[in-house]
Structure formats: structure tokens, C-alpha cells
Design a protein around this motif. Structure first.
Motif, PDB file in Angstrom:
ATOM      1  N   GLY A  11      63.484  29.060  61.709  1.00 48.53           N
ATOM      2  CA  GLY A  11      64.340  28.187  62.499  1.00 48.53           C
ATOM      3  C   GLY A  11      63.908  26.747  62.364  1.00 48.53           C
ATOM      4  O   GLY A  11      62.782  26.453  61.949  1.00 48.53           O
ATOM      5  N   SER A  15      63.429  24.362  67.892  1.00 45.50           N
ATOM      6  CA  SER A  15      64.411  25.371  68.304  1.00 45.50           C
ATOM      7  C   SER A  15      63.830  26.323  69.348  1.00 45.50           C
ATOM      8  O   SER A  15      64.569  26.993  70.062  1.00 45.50           O
ATOM      9  CB  SER A  15      64.897  26.168  67.094  1.00 45.50           C
ATOM     10  N   SER A 104      67.344  29.489  67.083  1.00 43.49           N
ATOM     11  CA  SER A 104      68.144  28.271  66.966  1.00 43.49           C
ATOM     12  C   SER A 104      68.421  27.697  68.350  1.00 43.49           C
ATOM     13  O   SER A 104      68.229  28.364  69.368  1.00 43.49           O
ATOM     14  CB  SER A 104      69.471  28.573  66.256  1.00 43.49           C
ATOM     15  N   CYS A 105      68.867  26.463  68.351  1.00 47.89           N
ATOM     16  CA  CYS A 105      69.366  25.815  69.564  1.00 47.89           C
ATOM     17  C   CYS A 105      70.713  25.215  69.184  1.00 47.89           C
ATOM     18  O   CYS A 105      70.767  24.173  68.518  1.00 47.89           O
ATOM     19  CB  CYS A 105      68.401  24.730  70.050  1.00 47.89           C
ATOM     20  N   SER A 106      71.781  25.894  69.550  1.00 48.06           N
ATOM     21  CA  SER A 106      73.123  25.513  69.091  1.00 48.06           C
ATOM     22  C   SER A 106      73.684  24.283  69.798  1.00 48.06           C
ATOM     23  O   SER A 106      74.633  23.679  69.303  1.00 48.06           O
ATOM     24  CB  SER A 106      74.091  26.692  69.258  1.00 48.06           C
ATOM     25  N   HIS A 111      69.067  20.163  71.596  1.00 46.76           N
ATOM     26  CA  HIS A 111      68.133  20.229  70.481  1.00 46.76           C
ATOM     27  C   HIS A 111      67.539  18.840  70.209  1.00 46.76           C
ATOM     28  O   HIS A 111      66.319  18.696  70.024  1.00 46.76           O
ATOM     29  CB  HIS A 111      68.831  20.788  69.241  1.00 46.76           C
ATOM     30  N   ASP A 149      69.517  32.404  70.204  1.00 43.24           N
ATOM     31  CA  ASP A 149      69.943  31.034  70.469  1.00 43.24           C
ATOM     32  C   ASP A 149      69.354  30.634  71.821  1.00 43.24           C
ATOM     33  O   ASP A 149      69.691  31.219  72.848  1.00 43.24           O
ATOM     34  CB  ASP A 149      71.469  30.953  70.501  1.00 43.24           C
ATOM     35  N   SER A 151      69.590  27.767  73.372  1.00 41.53           N
ATOM     36  CA  SER A 151      70.316  26.720  74.076  1.00 41.53           C
ATOM     37  C   SER A 151      70.805  27.207  75.442  1.00 41.53           C
ATOM     38  O   SER A 151      71.306  28.315  75.579  1.00 41.53           O
ATOM     39  CB  SER A 151      71.459  26.248  73.187  1.00 41.53           C
TER      40      SER A 151
END
Length: 168
Positions: A11, A15, A104-106, A111, A149, A151
Motif C-alpha cells: 500500500g 495508508s 489503502s485510504c480511499s 490520506h 480501506d 478511510s
């Protein structure tokens, strides 16, 4: 003896992958190797420009531990298919299982905030800025991967999602 597992994290920076990888190491007792630490150590001790050496050295360290029956965690950006395949080859070479995990961080604003406010945990490492994170080459996964994710979630929520998907 149980078959060891190589948990292969990937990633973009900030993230949440290192946070989750360290929590998983604590929960499972797996050996934890952070490529940033290995690469910065090579820079500091050997005084040369590090490219793929950190990955290649880490493959050897993790392979030795997997061969002993010790599960391991690799924590790196792992942005290209080549390194992803090499991590899998490390596990397979000693009969270990592997699990690919992409963090991830959408949410772009969240982010960016993480990139701009995080503290560096690796001595002497210069963290990338937001522009560098956004321009980093990162290939889409073509094989099976557990996606997390982070986020809009706190660390506990993200880790609970990870452990549920891993069934640990």
C-alpha cells in the motif's frame, strides 16, 4: 509443526499498513520486517544509494525464519508485480503459505492529512510528501489480495476488519 504464514502487506505511504502490520505481529507472534527500516539501515551503515537491496536482504531474512516455522510479516509499499511475486516465491520456497494484504485510504483528503501529519518511526528516514505519494508508481493487483480501506475508520475498526478477513 504448523505451516508458517507470510503476511505480505502493500500500500501507499500513510495508508495505515505499518500500523496494521505491527498490530498483526503482536496478535500472532509473527516476525515483523519493515522494508523502510532495512533500507534506511543500509543507507546509514553502507553509505550507498539503496534500490532493490532492502527487498532482497529482507527476502533472505524472512525465508530463514519461515524455514524455522516462524510466521512473518513483510511491511512495504510493494508497488509492483515483480516484488509481489518474489515475496510469494520466498514463502513457496520453504513450503510456507502466504497472504497478500493491500491497505489503502480511499479518501483523498484524509490520506493527504495523514501524509502531512504523521511522525517518522524510522531513524533518519525522510518521509515522502503528498506530491511524492501521489506520483508514486503503484500497480493494480492481478492476483488474490485482501483489501482493507482504512478511510473513515479508526485503527481498531480497521484491525478488526483485517483479523476477520484473515480469520485470526
Amino acid at each position: 509443526m504448523n505451516q508458517p504464514i507470510l503476511y505480505i502487506f502493500s500500500g501507499l505511504p500513510a495508508s495505515g499498513k505499518s500500523t496494521l502490520a505491527k498490530l498483526l505481529a503482536t496478535k500472532t507472534g509473527a516476525m515483523y520486517v519493515r522494508i523502510d527500516t532495512v533500507e534506511q539501515g543500509l543507507r546509514d551503515l553502507c553509505r550507498f544509494k539503496v534500490e532493490g537491496e532492502g527487498y532482497r536482504l529482507s527476502y533472505r531474512i524472512i525465508r530463514d525464519n519461515l524455514a524455522l516455522g516462524i510466521s512473518c510479516i513483510s511491511d512495504s509499499c510493494n508497488p509492483i508485480e515483480l516484488t509481489r511475486n518474489e515475496w510469494q516465491d520466498v514463502a513457496e520456497s520453504v513450503g510456507a503459505r502466504f497472504v497478500n494484504i493491500e491497505v489503502s485510504c480511499s479518501d483523498r483528503a484524509e490520506h493527504e492529512l495523514r501524509v502531512n501529519t504523521r511522525q517518522c518511526e524510522v531513524v533518519n528516514l525522510t518521509l515522502p510528501n503528498w506530491q511524492q505519494v501521489q506520483s508514486r508508481h503503484y500497480e493494480s493487483w492481478k492476483t488474490e489480495v485482501i483489501k482493507i480501506d482504512t478511510s473513515g475508520k479508526n485503527v481498531d475498526q480497521s484491525f478488526a476488519e483485517l483479523t476477520e478477513k484473515l480469520a485470526v
